[in-house]
Structure formats: structure tokens, C-alpha cells
Scaffold this active site. Structure first.
Site, PDB file in Angstrom:
ATOM      1  N   ASN A   9       1.125  -0.830   0.281  1.00  0.00           N
ATOM      2  CA  ASN A   9      -0.153  -0.094  -0.167  1.00  0.00           C
ATOM      3  C   ASN A   9       0.590   0.842   0.502  1.00  0.00           C
ATOM      4  OD1 ASN A   9      -1.973   2.387   0.661  1.00  0.00           O
ATOM      5  ND2 ASN A   9      -2.363   1.383   2.335  1.00  0.00           N
ATOM      6  N   TRP A  10       0.938   1.703  -1.288  1.00  0.00           N
ATOM      7  CA  TRP A  10       2.606   2.793  -1.627  1.00  0.00           C
ATOM      8  C   TRP A  10       1.550   4.030  -0.670  1.00  0.00           C
ATOM      9  CZ3 TRP A  10       4.953   3.134  -6.923  1.00  0.00           C
ATOM     10  CH2 TRP A  10       4.756   1.560  -7.071  1.00  0.00           C
ATOM     11  N   LYS A  11       0.223   4.651  -0.214  1.00  0.00           N
ATOM     12  CA  LYS A  11      -0.628   5.600   0.037  1.00  0.00           C
ATOM     13  C   LYS A  11      -0.027   6.396  -0.795  1.00  0.00           C
ATOM     14  CE  LYS A  11      -0.217   3.238   4.747  1.00  0.00           C
ATOM     15  NZ  LYS A  11      -0.305   4.307   5.982  1.00  0.00           N
ATOM     16  N   HIS A  95      -9.580   1.364   4.391  1.00  0.00           N
ATOM     17  CA  HIS A  95      -8.936   1.723   4.738  1.00  0.00           C
ATOM     18  C   HIS A  95      -9.100   2.802   6.264  1.00  0.00           C
ATOM     19  CE1 HIS A  95      -4.471   2.357   6.035  1.00  0.00           C
ATOM     20  NE2 HIS A  95      -3.956   1.456   5.309  1.00  0.00           N
ATOM     21  N   GLU A  97      -7.301   4.657   7.313  1.00  0.00           N
ATOM     22  CA  GLU A  97      -6.645   6.655   6.857  1.00  0.00           C
ATOM     23  C   GLU A  97      -7.515   6.965   6.277  1.00  0.00           C
ATOM     24  OE1 GLU A  97      -3.629   6.378   4.996  1.00  0.00           O
ATOM     25  OE2 GLU A  97      -2.062   5.715   7.749  1.00  0.00           O
ATOM     26  N   GLU A 167      -5.676  -4.730  10.813  1.00  0.00           N
ATOM     27  CA  GLU A 167      -4.601  -3.567  10.568  1.00  0.00           C
ATOM     28  C   GLU A 167      -4.428  -2.986  11.825  1.00  0.00           C
ATOM     29  OE1 GLU A 167      -3.361  -2.029   6.931  1.00  0.00           O
ATOM     30  OE2 GLU A 167      -4.504  -1.006   6.628  1.00  0.00           O
ATOM     31  N   GLY A 173       1.957   2.555  10.592  1.00  0.00           N
ATOM     32  CA  GLY A 173       3.460   3.568  10.374  1.00  0.00           C
ATOM     33  C   GLY A 173       3.410   3.644  11.899  1.00  0.00           C
ATOM     34  N   SER A 212       3.172  -1.796  10.550  1.00  0.00           N
ATOM     35  CA  SER A 212       4.688  -2.203  10.787  1.00  0.00           C
ATOM     36  C   SER A 212       4.913  -3.486  10.261  1.00  0.00           C
ATOM     37  CB  SER A 212       5.103  -1.644  11.645  1.00  0.00           C
ATOM     38  OG  SER A 212       4.175   0.039  12.059  1.00  0.00           O
ATOM     39  N   GLY A 233       2.224  -1.544   4.448  1.00  0.00           N
ATOM     40  CA  GLY A 233       2.464   0.434   4.247  1.00  0.00           C
ATOM     41  C   GLY A 233       4.131   0.970   3.589  1.00  0.00           C
ATOM     42  N   GLY A 234       4.516   1.408   5.058  1.00  0.00           N
ATOM     43  CA  GLY A 234       6.664   1.772   4.687  1.00  0.00           C
ATOM     44  C   GLY A 234       7.194   1.219   3.605  1.00  0.00           C
TER      45      GLY A 234
END
Ligand code: PEP
Length: 254
Positions: A9-11, A95, A97, A167, A173, A212, A233-234
Site C-alpha cells: 500500500n504505497w499510500k 483503510h 486512514e 490492521e 506507520g 508495521s 505500507g511503509g
């Protein structure tokens, strides 16, 4: 046996140039991954690049959101059929966010899931509790509400074409990761919740862990019985890290 899915997930990160390099590196490194499925969920402007670069590879393309409507006068929105047109296989829905910053709730998420399935996409439904909810002992109640709120609206049969990502919001993150035991407990809870409605769908349902996940903790998490992959993600912004997680999945895949 469920084939692991490792999805990035590059966001809202990257540029045309960095997306190009990252996509190429993931494709180049994906040759060593045969037992797991790999996907990258890129920002909308990079879908065309993704479609071109991933073409002919085993890496699947995904998006991070879609509109609740199928088309028409909805300025700024992107429909499921547009995503399918660009070769997307997956789309992330709900998600945390988007729940937090864009007011998404079970009603809108259910609509998005329906639009995604109608368009031939596989939605990845995200669920997860906040730290406050976990500390208050509300984790299972929150997850049950998020799962049931969708099942009650779209029906259990739709879950034959849906992936779920657990999640924990407190792990996204933050560098904090649920322990394998904490994650496994919630994954088993989700599977049992679905099994109460349909055991065969529950058995086949892929439940990914996100929060994470990185090369150093992926193998242990992915070894858990009910963890069928990761939403990353990251670490998905670094091809070496992302591919190392994919390789960790290989060790646990049948
Ligand atoms: C995510 O946002 O889907 C996620 C899992 O992020 P991170 O890996 O950076 O915690």
C-alpha cells in the site's frame, strides 16, 4: 490451503520517476517468489504506469480506494470500472486512514465493496481497532462491528470474493507491531465470525495482517495459522524490504 498474498500500500507517496523505479525493481525481484501472490496498490496517477510496467509479470496491480457510485457526476471520484480498465486486480476498501480522515463507515464501505465486485475487482477490506479500544478491552467488539456491519449489508456470499486485512490502527506507520500471538488471536476471531455464517467461505478467506510489517518480523507473523499474507505500507516503498517480506511469505507457504 490459502495462497499468501503480499500487497503493498504505497499510500500518497512517490513521484512518476520513483514509482517507475519501484515498479521495475519489484518486477525484477519477483522472479524468486512463486508460492505467494504479490500486488502493489499505487496512487491513482500511477495506475497507467503500473499497468504498463507490470504487464507480463506475476505482480498484480491494485488501487487504494474507489467511489461508492458506478459512474456519472461525481467530481474527483474514480469508479471501479475505471480501475478495472487499467488492469487493477485489487482495491483497498475502508483503510483506517479513510475511516479517520474521510468519514468512511460501514455503510459507505459496503457500497464500495459492492462496486468493486461488480467491476471484477477483489476488494481488500481493512478492519482494526485503535489503541484506546484495545486498552479498553474492546478489540473483538470493534472488529465484530466492522465485519458484521458489512456482512449485514452485502451478504456473506460476497465474501467469497473479498480479502480482509486486519490492521490494528495503533500499529500502522508507528513501528509498533502486533505480536504474532495478538495478530493470530484477532485473525482467528475474524475467521470464526465469518464461519458462523458460512464455514466454507471462512475456510477459503484470506486474512492479511497490516501494521508495521517489515523484513524482520514478517516470517513470524506469516507463520501464524490464520495469517494469510500482509498489507504492507511503509516497507512497500523500498523494493528490497518489500521483496524480503515476499520471500518470508514463501517460507510459510505450502
Ligand atoms: C497500511 O497502512 O496499510 C500499513 C500496513 O502501513 P504500515 O506498514 O506502514 O504500518
Amino acid at each position: 490451503m490459502r495462497q499468501p498474498l503480499i500487497a503493498g500500500n504505497w499510500k500518497m507517496n512517490g513521484s512518476k520517476a520513483s514509482a517507475d523505479v519501484l515498479l521495475r525493481c519489484v518486477v525484477a525481484g519477483s522472479g524468486g517468489v512463486s508460492k505467494s501472490e504479490i500486488a502493489v496498490c499505487v496512487p491513482f496517477p500511477y495506475l497507467y504506469l503500473g499497468e504498463q510496467t507490470l504487464y507480463g509479470s506475476e505482480v498484480r496491480l491494485g488501487a487504494q480506494n474507489l467511489c461508492t457510485e458506478s459512474g456519472g457526476a461525481f467530481t474527483g471520484e474514480v469508479s471501479g470500472s475505471m480501475l478495472a480498465d487499467f488492469g487493477c486486480a485489487y482495491v483497498i476498501c475502508g483503510h483506517s486512514e479513510r475511516r479517520e480522515y474521510h468519514g468512511e463507515d460501514e455503510a459507505s464501505i459496503a457500497l464500495k465493496l459492492t462496486r468493486a465486485i461488480e467491476s471484477g475487482l477483489t476488494p481488500i477490506l481493512c478492519v482494526g481497532e485503535t489503541l484506546r479500544q484495545r486498552e479498553a478491552g474492546e478489540t473483538e467488539a470493534v472488529i465484530a462491528g466492522q465485519v458484521d456491519g458489512v456482512v449485514d449489508r452485502i451478504g456473506i456470499d460476497a465474501f467469497a470474493g473479498i480479502e480482509i486485512a486486519y490492521e490494528p490502527v495503533w500499529a500502522i506507520g508507528t513501528g509498533l507491531t502486533a505480536t504474532p500471538e495478538q495478530a493470530q488471536a484477532v485473525h482467528a476471531f475474524i475467521r470464526n465470525r465469518i464461519a458462523e455464517k458460512n464455514t466454507s467461505i471462512a475456510e477459503k478467506l484470506r486474512i492479511l495482517y497490516g501494521g508495521s510489517m517489515k523484513p524482520g518480523n514478517a516470517a513470524e507473523l506469516l507463520a501464524q495459522t490464520d495469517i494469510d499474507g500482509g498489507l504492507i505500507g511503509g516497507a512497500s516503498l523500498n523494493a528490497d524490504d518489500f521483496l524480503a517480506i515476499c520471500l518470508a511469505g514463501e517460507q510459510t507457504a505450502a
